[in-house]
Design an enzyme around this catalytic site. Sequence first.
Site, PDB file in Angstrom:
ATOM      1  N   ASP A   1     -10.766  -0.728   5.769  1.00  0.00           N
ATOM      2  CA  ASP A   1     -11.031   0.631   6.983  1.00  0.00           C
ATOM      3  C   ASP A   1     -12.107  -0.188   8.044  1.00  0.00           C
ATOM      4  O   ASP A   1     -12.460  -1.233   7.401  1.00  0.00           O
ATOM      5  CB  ASP A   1     -12.526   1.293   5.636  1.00  0.00           C
ATOM      6  CG  ASP A   1     -11.429   2.392   4.904  1.00  0.00           C
ATOM      7  OD1 ASP A   1     -10.168   2.501   5.424  1.00  0.00           O
ATOM      8  OD2 ASP A   1     -11.807   2.809   3.785  1.00  0.00           O
TER       9      ASP A   1
ATOM     10  N   ARG B   1       0.522  -1.720   0.108  1.00  0.00           N
ATOM     11  CA  ARG B   1      -0.080  -0.213   0.350  1.00  0.00           C
ATOM     12  C   ARG B   1       1.111   1.325  -0.086  1.00  0.00           C
ATOM     13  O   ARG B   1       1.268   1.229   0.792  1.00  0.00           O
ATOM     14  CB  ARG B   1      -0.405   0.109   1.110  1.00  0.00           C
ATOM     15  CG  ARG B   1      -1.867   1.086   1.361  1.00  0.00           C
ATOM     16  CD  ARG B   1      -2.730   1.321   0.721  1.00  0.00           C
ATOM     17  NE  ARG B   1      -3.774   2.518   0.387  1.00  0.00           N
ATOM     18  CZ  ARG B   1      -4.645   3.003   1.733  1.00  0.00           C
ATOM     19  NH1 ARG B   1      -4.822   2.456   2.205  1.00  0.00           N
ATOM     20  NH2 ARG B   1      -5.254   3.986   1.552  1.00  0.00           N
TER      21      ARG B   1
ATOM     22  N   ASP C   1      -6.138  -1.843   0.324  1.00  0.00           N
ATOM     23  CA  ASP C   1      -7.392  -0.778   1.456  1.00  0.00           C
ATOM     24  C   ASP C   1      -7.963  -1.130   2.198  1.00  0.00           C
ATOM     25  O   ASP C   1      -8.979  -2.927   2.165  1.00  0.00           O
ATOM     26  CB  ASP C   1      -7.838   0.361   0.896  1.00  0.00           C
ATOM     27  CG  ASP C   1      -8.358   1.561   1.688  1.00  0.00           C
ATOM     28  OD1 ASP C   1      -7.937   1.425   2.556  1.00  0.00           O
ATOM     29  OD2 ASP C   1      -9.511   1.992   1.218  1.00  0.00           O
TER      30      ASP C   1
ATOM     31  N   ARG D   1      -5.260   1.379  -4.538  1.00  0.00           N
ATOM     32  CA  ARG D   1      -4.120   0.768  -4.257  1.00  0.00           C
ATOM     33  C   ARG D   1      -4.579  -0.369  -4.201  1.00  0.00           C
ATOM     34  O   ARG D   1      -5.109  -1.136  -4.523  1.00  0.00           O
ATOM     35  CB  ARG D   1      -4.696   1.778  -2.528  1.00  0.00           C
ATOM     36  CG  ARG D   1      -6.151   1.056  -2.078  1.00  0.00           C
ATOM     37  CD  ARG D   1      -7.455   1.311  -3.257  1.00  0.00           C
ATOM     38  NE  ARG D   1      -7.721   2.736  -2.997  1.00  0.00           N
ATOM     39  CZ  ARG D   1      -7.742   3.827  -1.823  1.00  0.00           C
ATOM     40  NH1 ARG D   1      -8.978   2.861  -1.271  1.00  0.00           N
ATOM     41  NH2 ARG D   1      -8.197   4.559  -2.060  1.00  0.00           N
TER      42      ARG D   1
END
Length: 526
Positions: free
Chosen positions: A462, A448, A460, A457
Site C-alpha cells: 500500500d 497476489r 500486499d 495474500r
Amino acid sequence: MIWRCGTYSFDSRMPVIMGILNVTPDSFSDGGQHHAVDDAIAHAKRMVDEGALIIDVGGESTRPGAEEVSVEEELDRTVEVVRALAAQDICVSIDTRKPEVARACVEAGASVINDVTGFTDPAMVEVAANCDAGLIVMHWDKGGVGAPASDAVCRGGVEAPPFAATRAEGASHPSSQPMQPTSASASTLKGGVQYPCRTRGSGDRGIDPSRENSSEGRGFDPSSAQPMHLAVTDATAFQGDIVAHVCDCLRSQASMLEAAGVARDRIAIDPGPGFGKTGKQSLELMRNLQELVHLGYPVVAAPSRKRYVGEAYGIENAADRDEASATEALMACELGASVVRMHNVATTAAMLEHLRPYCVLALGANVALVGTDEEIQESLIAQLNQAIADLCLLPDSQLIDVSSFYESEPAYVEDQEKFVNAVVLLRTSLAPRDMLRYIHAIEDRLGRVRTLRNGPRTCDIDILDYQLYVSNDEELTLPHPRILERDFVVKPLLEILPGHVLSDGTLVTSDHVSLGWAKQITREKL
C-alpha cells in the site's frame, strides 16, 4: 516535525539551507574573507537572497591546529554581526562552544545555538535552558578544541560502550568507498537477501554516492574526479561501529537537555563529520543519516568543504569542493536531513531542486509460497524481502529505509493466518499513480490474488504517504485513509519516521490504533 528556534519554526519535511558566515581570520576554507563587519553583513544578505533561511555566525575556527580564541575576542567578532542580521529579520545561529558568547548572542537576537561540543559544558546547558533558541547538538568525541587526544568520550562525558562491529540486528556495515561511477551494487538486508542497491541492512540502510541517475543532473559527476585514499586509521578516532556510537551519544545528550528543561522540539542533532573521525567514518555517517532520523530529532548535515568530501571525490583544495559538497547535501536530504550547513548557498540551492519526494509504503503477507508449517514466518519474510528487492529496481527511485519486520493479527477479516508486515521509505520521481502500477506488478509477480478484500495474500503493498500529494478518488486515496487505526502500520512507520506528519498535515501517533495488533520480530525468532 517542527524545529522551533525562538520566533522561527522550520518544517523538517522540507530542507533548510544554513549559510556559513565565518567572521574569523583563520577558518579552514574562508578565513579572513568576511572578517570585517560590513563584509560579513553583505555576505550574509547575499546568502539569504540565494536561498539560506538561517545564517550561522562563527567567531572561532575549529579546524585542526586552530588556536583557542578568548571570550572577549569572540564576542568582538560576533555580537555586532548577530545583532545587525537579527534586526533585518534574519534567523541567526551562533556557532560557539562558549556559554558567555552564546548568551550574549541570544540576547543580541540569535535564534539558534550551534555548539560543536554538544552542550557538554554545564554552563552552556544553563544558557540553553534559560532561552527559547533552537539547539544543534553536535557529536565530537574529543570534546572540543584543545581537549586531550585521549579524551575519547561520548557527549556528556559518558564513556563510549564497547560496541560490536555489527548493528543491533546483526547486519554488517558496507565499507565506505571513494566516489566512483558504478552500477547498482548488491547489499545484504534482512534474512541474508541481496538487494540490488547499496544499503546497510535491517536498520543499516544507506545511499550509493554514485547512483545511476547522476547523469540526469542530480549531482556532481564523480567520473571527473581522481579518488584519493580514504584514511582508515586515526589514533584519536573511535574504534567500532561509528554509526551506532554517534546515535547513542546524541540520544544521550539530547535526553540530558530535555531533562534540563529544554523542549524536545527545540533540539536538532548533527553527527559531526570530520570532527574526531576518519574520512571513512565521516563518509559512513553521511551515507547512513537515516539512522539518526530514527532518534526523532531534526538532523543537521554539515558536509561543506570537509576533508572527507575531498578524499571521496578526489578534490584536494577545500575551496574547490562546493559542487561535490552540494551533492553530499542532496544525498543527506534524501536520507532525511532537515538542515544542511553550507558555504556556497547558490550551488546548494540549485542542487536541492533535484530532491525527489519521499514515498512511504506498507508491505504485508500471510500466505507463504514455500516452506513447511514451521517455516511460514521465514517464508513470508523472504517474500517481503523479494518485494523490497524489486522496489530497488524502480526507475529513478532509491530505497532509503526499511523498518523491522512485525508479526500482526489479521484485521477486518479475522479468520486467516497472522501477517508479517514492514514499512519502506523511498525517494522517487515516479508519479503516485505510476508508483501504484509498479507495485501492482510486484504483487502480481509474487502471486497476489485479489478475490477477497482484506483477505489472505502473498504480498500486499500500500502507498501510505507521498510527499506533497493528496488525492481522494476511486483509484488512489492519499494519504492512506486507514493508517492511524492499524497497529501493523503505525509501529513500523514510527520506527523509521518518528513524529511523521502526513502530506495532509495529520500527525502519525498510536492514539487511534484499534486493530491489527503487531509485535516486532526479533532476530532470535528468524
